[in-house]
Write a protein that holds these residues in place. Structure first.
Motif, PDB file in Angstrom:
ATOM      1  N   LEU A   1      50.903 -21.463 -35.884  1.00 37.75           N
ATOM      2  CA  LEU A   1      49.858 -21.030 -35.060  1.00 37.75           C
ATOM      3  C   LEU A   1      49.384 -19.665 -35.694  1.00 37.75           C
ATOM      4  O   LEU A   1      48.301 -19.162 -35.858  1.00 37.75           O
ATOM      5  N   LEU A   2      50.596 -18.595 -35.880  1.00 41.24           N
ATOM      6  CA  LEU A   2      50.434 -17.588 -36.441  1.00 41.24           C
ATOM      7  C   LEU A   2      49.832 -17.512 -37.954  1.00 41.24           C
ATOM      8  O   LEU A   2      48.717 -16.727 -38.165  1.00 41.24           O
ATOM      9  N   TRP A   3      50.073 -18.238 -38.709  1.00 40.44           N
ATOM     10  CA  TRP A   3      49.689 -18.177 -40.085  1.00 40.44           C
ATOM     11  C   TRP A   3      48.402 -18.941 -40.019  1.00 40.44           C
ATOM     12  O   TRP A   3      47.629 -18.095 -40.961  1.00 40.44           O
ATOM     13  N   VAL A   4      48.068 -19.655 -39.388  1.00 42.42           N
ATOM     14  CA  VAL A   4      46.698 -20.332 -39.321  1.00 42.42           C
ATOM     15  C   VAL A   4      45.548 -19.286 -38.783  1.00 42.42           C
ATOM     16  O   VAL A   4      44.517 -18.965 -39.341  1.00 42.42           O
ATOM     17  N   SER A   5      46.170 -18.422 -37.912  1.00 41.24           N
ATOM     18  CA  SER A   5      45.294 -17.418 -37.158  1.00 41.24           C
ATOM     19  C   SER A   5      45.132 -16.304 -38.145  1.00 41.24           C
ATOM     20  O   SER A   5      44.035 -15.665 -38.454  1.00 41.24           O
ATOM     21  N   LEU A   6      46.116 -15.927 -38.763  1.00 40.16           N
ATOM     22  CA  LEU A   6      45.886 -14.898 -39.760  1.00 40.16           C
ATOM     23  C   LEU A   6      45.217 -15.372 -41.147  1.00 40.16           C
ATOM     24  O   LEU A   6      44.617 -14.427 -41.403  1.00 40.16           O
ATOM     25  N   ALA A   7      45.342 -16.496 -41.444  1.00 40.74           N
ATOM     26  CA  ALA A   7      44.598 -16.853 -42.649  1.00 40.74           C
ATOM     27  C   ALA A   7      43.095 -16.910 -42.163  1.00 40.74           C
ATOM     28  O   ALA A   7      42.140 -16.713 -43.335  1.00 40.74           O
ATOM     29  N   LEU A   8      42.678 -17.146 -40.983  1.00 39.29           N
ATOM     30  CA  LEU A   8      41.516 -17.368 -40.623  1.00 39.29           C
ATOM     31  C   LEU A   8      40.720 -15.916 -40.508  1.00 39.29           C
ATOM     32  O   LEU A   8      39.497 -15.864 -40.425  1.00 39.29           O
ATOM     33  N   TYR A   9      41.646 -14.984 -39.998  1.00 42.83           N
ATOM     34  CA  TYR A   9      40.916 -13.648 -39.792  1.00 42.83           C
ATOM     35  C   TYR A   9      40.143 -13.069 -41.167  1.00 42.83           C
ATOM     36  O   TYR A   9      38.972 -12.642 -40.758  1.00 42.83           O
ATOM     37  N   PRO A  10      40.678 -13.066 -42.272  1.00 42.96           N
ATOM     38  CA  PRO A  10      40.130 -12.561 -43.129  1.00 42.96           C
ATOM     39  C   PRO A  10      38.543 -13.484 -43.693  1.00 42.96           C
ATOM     40  O   PRO A  10      37.686 -12.738 -44.143  1.00 42.96           O
ATOM     41  N   VAL A  11      38.842 -14.535 -43.462  1.00 44.65           N
ATOM     42  CA  VAL A  11      37.620 -15.399 -43.827  1.00 44.65           C
ATOM     43  C   VAL A  11      36.555 -15.315 -42.781  1.00 44.65           C
ATOM     44  O   VAL A  11      35.358 -15.108 -43.105  1.00 44.65           O
ATOM     45  N   PHE A  12      36.829 -14.944 -41.498  1.00 42.48           N
ATOM     46  CA  PHE A  12      35.921 -15.087 -40.616  1.00 42.48           C
ATOM     47  C   PHE A  12      35.449 -13.465 -40.636  1.00 42.48           C
ATOM     48  O   PHE A  12      33.976 -13.389 -40.624  1.00 42.48           O
ATOM     49  N   LEU A  13      35.976 -12.292 -41.233  1.00 41.16           N
ATOM     50  CA  LEU A  13      35.454 -11.041 -41.306  1.00 41.16           C
ATOM     51  C   LEU A  13      34.400 -11.288 -42.546  1.00 41.16           C
ATOM     52  O   LEU A  13      33.487 -10.476 -42.469  1.00 41.16           O
ATOM     53  N   LEU A  14      34.998 -11.762 -43.389  1.00 38.42           N
ATOM     54  CA  LEU A  14      33.990 -11.785 -44.744  1.00 38.42           C
ATOM     55  C   LEU A  14      32.612 -12.717 -44.382  1.00 38.42           C
ATOM     56  O   LEU A  14      31.582 -12.331 -44.968  1.00 38.42           O
ATOM     57  N   LEU A  15      32.676 -13.759 -43.519  1.00 35.63           N
ATOM     58  CA  LEU A  15      31.568 -14.167 -43.011  1.00 35.63           C
ATOM     59  C   LEU A  15      30.707 -13.410 -42.276  1.00 35.63           C
ATOM     60  O   LEU A  15      29.341 -13.406 -42.308  1.00 35.63           O
ATOM     61  N   LEU A  16      31.197 -12.617 -41.416  1.00 35.81           N
ATOM     62  CA  LEU A  16      30.549 -11.647 -40.602  1.00 35.81           C
ATOM     63  C   LEU A  16      29.873 -10.595 -41.451  1.00 35.81           C
ATOM     64  O   LEU A  16      28.575 -10.454 -41.249  1.00 35.81           O
ATOM     65  N   ASP A  17      30.545 -10.350 -42.431  1.00 36.33           N
ATOM     66  CA  ASP A  17      29.934  -9.315 -43.423  1.00 36.33           C
ATOM     67  C   ASP A  17      28.615  -9.975 -44.075  1.00 36.33           C
ATOM     68  O   ASP A  17      28.048  -9.167 -44.538  1.00 36.33           O
ATOM     69  N   ALA A  18      28.858 -11.125 -44.497  1.00 34.66           N
ATOM     70  CA  ALA A  18      27.711 -11.804 -44.969  1.00 34.66           C
ATOM     71  C   ALA A  18      26.862 -12.333 -44.195  1.00 34.66           C
ATOM     72  O   ALA A  18      25.770 -13.156 -44.573  1.00 34.66           O
ATOM     73  N   HIS A  19      26.928 -11.708 -42.907  1.00 36.20           N
ATOM     74  CA  HIS A  19      25.723 -11.965 -41.865  1.00 36.20           C
ATOM     75  C   HIS A  19      25.652 -13.478 -41.550  1.00 36.20           C
ATOM     76  O   HIS A  19      24.677 -14.267 -41.265  1.00 36.20           O
ATOM     77  N   GLN A  20      26.889 -14.437 -41.674  1.00 33.55           N
ATOM     78  CA  GLN A  20      26.911 -15.826 -41.221  1.00 33.55           C
ATOM     79  C   GLN A  20      27.917 -15.794 -39.960  1.00 33.55           C
ATOM     80  O   GLN A  20      28.928 -16.673 -40.248  1.00 33.55           O
ATOM     81  N   PRO A  21      27.605 -15.384 -38.989  1.00 34.19           N
ATOM     82  CA  PRO A  21      28.598 -15.307 -37.740  1.00 34.19           C
ATOM     83  C   PRO A  21      28.727 -16.696 -37.017  1.00 34.19           C
ATOM     84  O   PRO A  21      29.735 -17.078 -36.788  1.00 34.19           O
ATOM     85  N   TRP A  22      27.600 -17.397 -37.130  1.00 36.47           N
ATOM     86  CA  TRP A  22      27.837 -18.790 -36.697  1.00 36.47           C
ATOM     87  C   TRP A  22      28.396 -19.780 -37.533  1.00 36.47           C
ATOM     88  O   TRP A  22      29.426 -20.603 -36.970  1.00 36.47           O
TER      89      TRP A  22
END
Length: 379
Positions: free
Chosen positions: A208-229
């Motif tokens: 669970l830790l590694w999956v959560s940590l791996a998703l964090y930067p991907v999610f932040l990059l999508l937020l920065d690209a204005h793709q929150p959904w």
């Protein structure tokens, strides 16, 4: 049928436990009774990209918390800090630093759960630590455009470069952070931290830790690209498939709180009396504009205050300084304050927050006024 009958009772019980949710709901009902036809416009008042970003962050931070990672981090922090003051200064500094690059809300989702993990390991003033972390993310976030929503709005509106915006906000950040360091030293004694005798790092859910940590930067990059959904869809799909129990542990009521806040605060800001009062103040005068920004933030929060004032003045720098200062003081001044106390889950902390935040506002509002209109000879 029996389960259906229990649902209203559960909702009523939740509202009794969550005063903020109840107040926001009653305010929304009041507006609806006054103007029933306006209900159809409510969805347009909600900042849905922010809601999507918040939901994704809740999933990810809950994943980190359920994995035991934050408790592990808390264990290593508490065993290396010798006094409450050292620990407080460390947490305040980390909170402020994270807020400059990750926004104040995201910083709280990282730091507050970690701080709560300290509670079971040592005798610490956990509520006071969270209160100062809320002050810290508000102070640190003023430096950069992405630090908080009002900065992002005013930066785009100003047309200034990133570097120019940071340079304009740097003196304010220095005043806020310097004052906060002094307040932190006063609030936390140099008392040795007493850890519990049976202290030990908790079990760690590595998958669970590694999956959560791996998703964090991907999610932040999508937020920065204005793709929150898209980010929310990705995170939700992974957790629903692999870690459905985590989804059930998320504080989904916080999403409802934010939706109601967007509706209620924007309805308040659009009241004719509010708009007329703002227009009558004489916002062409920088000192009046500064005072209006600080005071309006105390009434409708600093993001709506920035939007409202920007419609009456093009002095973006004074507005930015004013509404960022206005994030302190009353709890409603900044959404970050509400998030911090919501994550803390201690209703008694509301009084403690104002015990420190109101004097902090009085001090920094005066210092900033002196800098803007005395030392600099005007904005």
């Amino acid at each position: 049928m029996h389960r259906l009958l229990l649902i209203p009772a559960r909702i009523a019980a939740r509202l009794r436990q969550d005063e903020l949710l109840l107040i926001l709901l009653l305010l929304c009902v009041g507006f609806t009774l006054l103007h029933p036809s306006a209900v159809t416009s409510y969805p347009q008042l909600v900042d849905w990209p922010t809601i999507a970003a918040l939901a994704g962050l809740l999933l990810l931070t809950t994943g980190l918390e359920e994995s035991g990672f934050l408790q592990h981090a808390a264990f290593h922090v508490v065993t290396r800090m010798h006094t409450e003051r050292h620990l407080a200064l460390l947490l305040v500094g980390v909170s402020a630093l994270l807020a400059t690059v990750l926004t104040n809300d995201i910083a709280l989702f990282i730091v507050v759960p970690l701080t709560l993990g300290l509670h079971g390991m040592a005798q610490l003033p956990t509520a006071r630590l969270v209160i100062f972390e809320a002050l810290a993310v508000n102070a640190g976030s003023v430096l950069t455009p992405m630090g908080n929503p009002q900065n992002l709005f005013l930066w785009h509106r100003s047309g200034e470069s990133f570097g120019r915006f940071v340079a304009e906000m740097a003196p304010l950040a220095a005043i806020l952070l310097g004052t906060l360091a002094l307040f932190t030293c006063v609030a936390f004694p140099a008392r040795r931290i007493d850890t519990h005798e049976d202290i030990a790092p908790p079990p760690l859910g590595r998958r669970l830790l590694w999956v959560s940590l791996a998703l964090y930067p991907v999610f932040l990059l999508l937020l920065d690209a204005h793709q929150p959904w898209l980010g929310l869809a990705l995170v939700s799909a992974v957790f629903l498939v692999a870690f459905r129990a985590v989804v059930r542990e998320v504080d989904w009521a916080l999403i409802v709180v934010f939706m109601l806040m967007f509706i209620d605060l924007r309805l308040v800001a659009e009241l004719p009396a509010v708009r007329d009062a703002v227009a009558a103040i004489g916002l062409h005068d920088p000192q009046r504009l500064y005072a209006a920004g600080v005071l309006a933030s105390q009434l409708i929060s600093n993001v709506p205050a920035a939007i409202l004032l920007a419609e009456h003045s093009d002095q973006w720098r004074v507005i930015a300084w004013a509404v960022n200062v206005g994030g302190f003081g009353f709890l409603i001044g900044s959404l970050a304050n509400l998030i911090a106390l919501r994550l803390l889950g201690d209703r008694r902390a509301w009084l403690g927050f104002h015990f420190w935040s109101l004097p902090f506002l009085a001090v920094v509002a005066t210092l900033v006024w002196l800098w803007l209109f005395v030392a600099r000879g005007g904005a």
